[in-house]
Design an enzyme around this catalytic site. Structure first.
Site, PDB file in Angstrom:
ATOM      1  N   HIS A 163       5.069   4.765 -52.414  1.00 40.69           N
ATOM      2  CA  HIS A 163       6.528   4.586 -52.412  1.00 40.69           C
ATOM      3  C   HIS A 163       7.080   4.603 -50.979  1.00 40.69           C
ATOM      4  O   HIS A 163       7.780   3.681 -50.544  1.00 40.69           O
ATOM      5  CB  HIS A 163       7.171   5.702 -53.243  1.00 40.69           C
ATOM      6  N   GLU A 164       6.726   5.636 -50.242  1.00 39.56           N
ATOM      7  CA  GLU A 164       7.244   5.736 -48.865  1.00 39.56           C
ATOM      8  C   GLU A 164       6.668   4.623 -47.987  1.00 39.56           C
ATOM      9  O   GLU A 164       7.344   4.116 -47.093  1.00 39.56           O
ATOM     10  CB  GLU A 164       6.946   7.109 -48.267  1.00 39.56           C
ATOM     11  N   HIS A 202       8.863   1.650 -48.253  1.00 39.12           N
ATOM     12  CA  HIS A 202       9.996   1.719 -47.312  1.00 39.12           C
ATOM     13  C   HIS A 202       9.534   1.354 -45.901  1.00 39.12           C
ATOM     14  O   HIS A 202      10.204   0.630 -45.164  1.00 39.12           O
ATOM     15  CB  HIS A 202      10.568   3.144 -47.280  1.00 39.12           C
ATOM     16  N   GLU A 258      15.112   0.468 -51.546  1.00 38.95           N
ATOM     17  CA  GLU A 258      14.464   1.052 -52.720  1.00 38.95           C
ATOM     18  C   GLU A 258      13.701  -0.028 -53.495  1.00 38.95           C
ATOM     19  O   GLU A 258      12.715   0.276 -54.163  1.00 38.95           O
ATOM     20  CB  GLU A 258      15.525   1.728 -53.590  1.00 38.95           C
TER      21      GLU A 258
END
Lengths: 505, 505
Positions: free
Chosen positions: A269-270, A273, A299
Site C-alpha cells: 500500500h505505502e 503511494h 489513494e
C-alpha cells in the site's frame, strides 16, 4: 513575453522553489520525528519544526506572493504562460486565496484548538469517555463551518471543506456515487455472510520472524518498481509514505509477529503511494507540482497496487513460491488457493484501519455521512456516539462494544481534518476505474501479473497518472486516463465479480 | 531596564531563537544525509539544505541583527544585561562582525571554491596526484590570507583564522606549548621504539560479529551517562556526533569485523562529545549558548572519556569481564593486562585518524606548523608534499609511501578549514589538565573508575564544563575549572607516566 512578465515570473518561481525547499526539509523532520528521533528530543524539536512551518506559511501568504499572484493571474498575463507555469500559479493561488480568506484571529484559535482537541481526544479514548472530547469537537465543527463560509461554496458548505483534499469534487457528485456503492456493498456483504464459506487464515497467524519479514519485503519492493536507492523501508506503529523529494520517497510498515498479512499489504500500500511520487516528472523537482495531485488520486495508487494487484490471484501465482521459500515452515503445506482466499477474507469489524477491501468503504461512507451532517447542522456532536453505532449496525451489522473502538477511533477530527475521509473511498473508486481502462488497453494485464511483470503495469500507471504530479486537477486527470468522469460502476462490478468467485456465491 | 531595552532585547532573543530553530532542523538534515538518506535523494536534497543554510546566514547578518547588535553592544546598554544575555550578544556579535567583514564577492568566490576544491581533492587523492589539487589549494590559501586581513589580528595572521575554532587563542600562546609537547613526544616515542616491549594486538583482530559489537556498545554507553532516550547510535564510515537539540544528541561509529578496538573507542570518543552537549544547562535551549564553547573544549571531552577514562587500566578492571562475556570465544583466554596493553599500543603510522594517543599530537602539530607557514607565506603550496614528508620523518620517523596517505589524507583544507587542526591537540591538553584537577578534587578518581562509577566523573565534568555551553570563552572556562591557564605540562607528564609504566621504560 515582456521583460516585466519574464522577471516577475522568475521571481515567482524562485519564491515557489524556496517554499518547496523549506517544505522538503520539513518533510524530513516529520519523517524523523516518527521514525528515528529519540523520545526526549521530540518535544524540543517540535518547536523547531513549528518555527520553520510558520516561515513556510508566512512565505505562502506573503505580500510578495500576493502581488505576484495578482499580476500572474490577470487573464492577459496568465494566457501567455506555458502549461507548467500556469499549473504552478493555479496551485499557489488556490492555497493563497484559501489561507488569506480566514481572519488571522480565527486561524490562531483554530491552531490552538487542534492541539487541545488532540489531547482531549487522546484522553477521551484512553478513558472511553466521549464527553471529554465533545466540547472540543463542538468548537472544531463550529470553526470549520465558519471556514466553509469564508472559503465559499455553491451548494453545500461541506464542499468548501472537501476542496482542501480533493479539489473540485462536491457533495452533489459524491452522494449518488456513494449511495450506489453503499447499497451494493451491504448487499454483497450480506451474501458473503450467508455463504458460510469462510476462508481459513490460520497460516497467516503463525510466528513470523520480523527480520525475515523485512528481508522478504526488501526483495518484493523492487518487483513493483519501488526504487530502494531513492527511498527506504523502516518500521513504525502507523505505516506511512513520506516524500522528501522525488529521489527520496520513504515508506514505513508495521511488523506483527502473528500476522504476516499486515506488513505485507501495508508495505505494498505505502509503496503504491511512493511509486506515484517517485514517478513524477523530474523536471517538476523544486516546484509545487512535484507531488501527487490529490489525496484521492494518491489513494487510488496505494489501493490499486495493494488490492487490484497485490491481492489478486495472479499476483500470488507469480510470487507465492518466493514467499513459501522465505517461510517454508509456515507455508510449505499451504496451497496457493488457500493463501489467496485467506488474504481476501471479508470480516466486518469495528476498526476502519483493519478492515478488508469490501467493508473498508462502508467505514468511510459512515464518516462521510456524519461529517456532512455535522457541517450542514443536521447532526449534533453530542449525538455522535449514538449515530455512530446506529450506522455501524445499518452498514456493517455490528455495534462497537464501546466508543474507544467506535466514534473515538480516528484521530482526524481532532486535528481539524474534516472533509478528508471520503478520499479513502475515492481512491478505491478511481483504482477500479483505472483497472477497467488498463485491462482494455493491456488485454494481457492479468497474464503480465501472473508472469511477475508488475513493472509493465507500473509503467502504464506512470504514463497515465504519476508523471503529471499536480499539473492537472484530479477530475481532469481521471478523465484523461480513463476517458470518463468518476463512475462507481467499476468498483461495484469489481467487488461483485471478485467476491462472487472467491466465496462461490 | 527601560521599556525600549526590554523590547529590543526580546526582539533580539526571538531572532536568536529563530536562527537556532532553523539551525536545529539543518543539523537533522546533515545527520540524515550522512546516516539515512538514500543515495539518489542526497544530491536533490543538497539544494534544499542549501536554501535553508542561506536563510540562516542571511538572518545572522541581517540588517535587523546589525541594528539590534549595535544597540545591545553599546556599553551603557550592555552593562545592564544579565550574564546569559551578555553571552548571547557576544556570540552573535562575534559571528556577525566576522561575516560582515568579508566582502560579498570574495565570500561567494570562497563558497564556490570550497565545492571545486573538494572535488579536486577527491580526484587528487584517487589518482595520488597532488598537482590536481595544488591550484585550488593555492587559491584557497590566498583567500584565507585575505580573510585574515579582513578579520584583523594583532600579531600573526593565522591568529585570525584560528579564532573561528578556538576563540581567543594565538600563535604566541600555542607555539611554546606545542614546542614542549613535540619535543617530549618525539623523545618518548623514541624510547618506546627502543624498548622492544611491543604489545600483542592479535586478540583485537579476530572476527567480531557486528551486531554483537553494537549490542555491547548499547550496554556500555549508559555507563558513561550517555542517554539513549536523548540520542541514538548508528553506523557510518566516518564516526561523528551531531546535536539536533540538547535532548537529541546522536552519535555514529564504524564497525570493523577484524578490529573491535575501532568501534569501541570511536564510540566512547563520540559519546564524550555527546555527553558535553547532553549536559548543557537546559535553560539555554533555543539560544546560541546551547552548544559547546569551542572545538578544543569539545575535543577535551571526547579525548578525556576515550583515553583518560576508556583506555585506563582501571576502566577495564571494571568492564573487561563484561566484554569477555560478550565475546567469550575471542577474549576468554586473554588476560586483562594483555588487553589493556593492546588497546594502548603505540605505533607510528601515516594516517592521523588511525594514530594512537601519543603519536596523534605529532600528526596534529605537523599540520599546525604547515598551516601557519602557508598563511604567513613562509611555505608555498607547491612544496607541501616535500615538506610534509620531511616533517613526518622528523616527527614520526616514517615517510609516507605516497601523497594519498601523506599530504592528501585530510579533507579539511579542501572545504576551507584552515586553523582547525590544532584544536585536536588542544583537546588532549585541556583533557590532561582537567585530569590533573579531578584527581586532586576527587582523590579516589581511579577507584571510582575501577568500581564502574563513571557517572560520578561525568557529574564532575558536567558541573565544571558541560553545563555552561557557550556562556564562557574556552580560556575562561579552563581557568575556572582548573585554576590556571592552558599548560602543556599536564599532558606531557600524563603521557610520560602512562607509557613509562606500560612499556616498562
Amino acid at each position: 513575453m515582456t521583460v516585466n512578465l519574464k522577471e516577475r515570473l522568475e521571481e515567482f518561481k524562485a519564491l515557489d522553489e524556496k517554499i518547496c525547499a523549506f517544505s522538503s526539509v520539513l518533510s524530513l523532520a516529520g519523517w524523523d520525528a516518527k521514525v528515528k528521533a529519540p523520545k526526549k528530543g521530540r518535544m524540543t524539536f517540535a518547536k523547531s519544526i513549528g518555527a520553520l512551518s510558520t516561515e513556510v506559511f508566512k512565505l505562502s501568504v506573503s505580500k510578495e506572493m500576493g502581488e505576484l499572484l495578482e499580476y500572474l493571474t490577470s487573464p492577459e498575463v496568465y494566457e501567455q504562460l506555458n502549461e507548467t507555469d500556469k499549473a504552478i500559479v493555479r496551485v499557489r493561488n488556490h492555497s493563497y486565496s484559501r489561507s488569506k480568506s480566514i481572519p488571522t484571529e480565527l486561524y490562531q484559535e483554530y491552531s490552538v484548538l487542534t492541539g487541545e482537541a488532540n489531547n482531549a481526544w487522546e484522553d477521551a479514548r484512553a478513558n472511553n469517555d466521549f464527553s471529554l472530547y465533545q466540547p472540543y469537537l463542538e468548537r472544531m465543527v463550529e470553526i470549520k463551518k465558519q471556514f466553509a463560509e469564508y472559503f465559499g461554496y455553491e451548494k453545500h458548505p461541506y464542499d468548501a471543506l472537501m476542496d482542501d483534499y480533493e479539489p473540485g469534487l462536491t457533495v452533489e457528485e459524491i452522494d449518488p456515487i456513494f449511495a450506489g456503492l453503499r447499497k451494493s456493498s451491504i448487499d454483497l456483504l450480506d451474501r458473503i455472510k450467508k455463504s458460510g464459506n469462510e476462508p481459513d487464515t490460520s497460516m497467516l497467524e503463525k510466528d513470523y520472524n520480523i527480520a525475515e519479514q523485512e528481508a522478504y519485503l526488501l526483495t518484493l519492493l523492487p518487483e513493483f518498481g519501488y526504487d530502494l536507492e531513492a527511498g527506504r523501508l523502516d518500521a513504525t506503529i502507523h505505516p506511512f509514505a513520506s516524500t522528501i523529494n522525488g529521489n527520496d520517497v520513504r515508506i514505513t510498515t508495521r511488523y506483527e509477529k502473528n500476522n504476516i498479512a499486515f506488513a505485507l499489504f501495508s508495505t505494498i500500500h505505502e509503496a503504491g503511494h511512493a511509486l506515484y511520487e517517485q514517478g513524477i516528472n523530474e523536471s517538476f523537482e523544486g516546484t509545487v507540482l512535484r507531488r501527487g495531485t490529490s489525496l484521492g488520486i494518491h489513494e487510488s495508487q496505494s489501493r490499486f497496487f495493494e488490492n487490484m494487484v497485490g491481492r489478486s490471484e495472479e499476483f500470488w501465482k507469480a510470487y507465492y513460491n518466493g514467499l513459501q521459500e522465505a517461510f517454508p515452515n509456515h507455508l510449505s503445506d499451504v496451497t496457493l488457493d488457500s493463501f489467496y482466499r485467506a488474504v481476501n477474507k471479508v470480516q466486518p469489524s469495528n476498526i476502519r484501519v483493519e478492515a478488508d477491501e469490501l467493508t473498508y468503504n462502508l467505514h468511510v461512507m459512515l464518516r462521510y455521512e456524519i461529517e456532512k451532517g455535522l457541517i450542514s447542522g443536521d447532526i449534533a456532536v453530542k449525538d455522535l456516539p449514538k449515530i455512530w453505532n446506529e450506522k455501524m449496525e445499518e452498514y456493517l451489522g455490528i455495534v462497537p462494544e464501546n466508543d474507544t473502538v467506535g466514534v473515538l477511533q480516528d484521530v482526524h477530527w481532532s486535528f481539524g481534518a474534516i472533509g478528508y475521509f471520503h478520499t479513502y473511498s475515492l481512491g478505491n473508486l478511481y483504482a477500479a476505474q483505472l483497472l477497467n481502462t488498463i485491462t482494455k488497453e493491456m488485454p494481457d494485464f492479468y497474464e503480465q501479473i501472473a508472469n511477475g511483470n508488475i513493472l509493465a503495469i507500473r509503467e502504464w500507471m506512470k504514463e497515465k497518472i504519476h508523471q503529471y504530479g499536480k499539473l492537472y486537477l484530479p477530475s481532469e486527470l481521471i478523465k484523461m486516463a480513463t476517458g470518463e468522469e468518476l463512475n462507481a460502476k467499476y468498483l461495484v462490478d469489481y467487488l461483485e465479480s471478485k467476491y462472487t468467485k472467491l466465496y462461490n456465491l
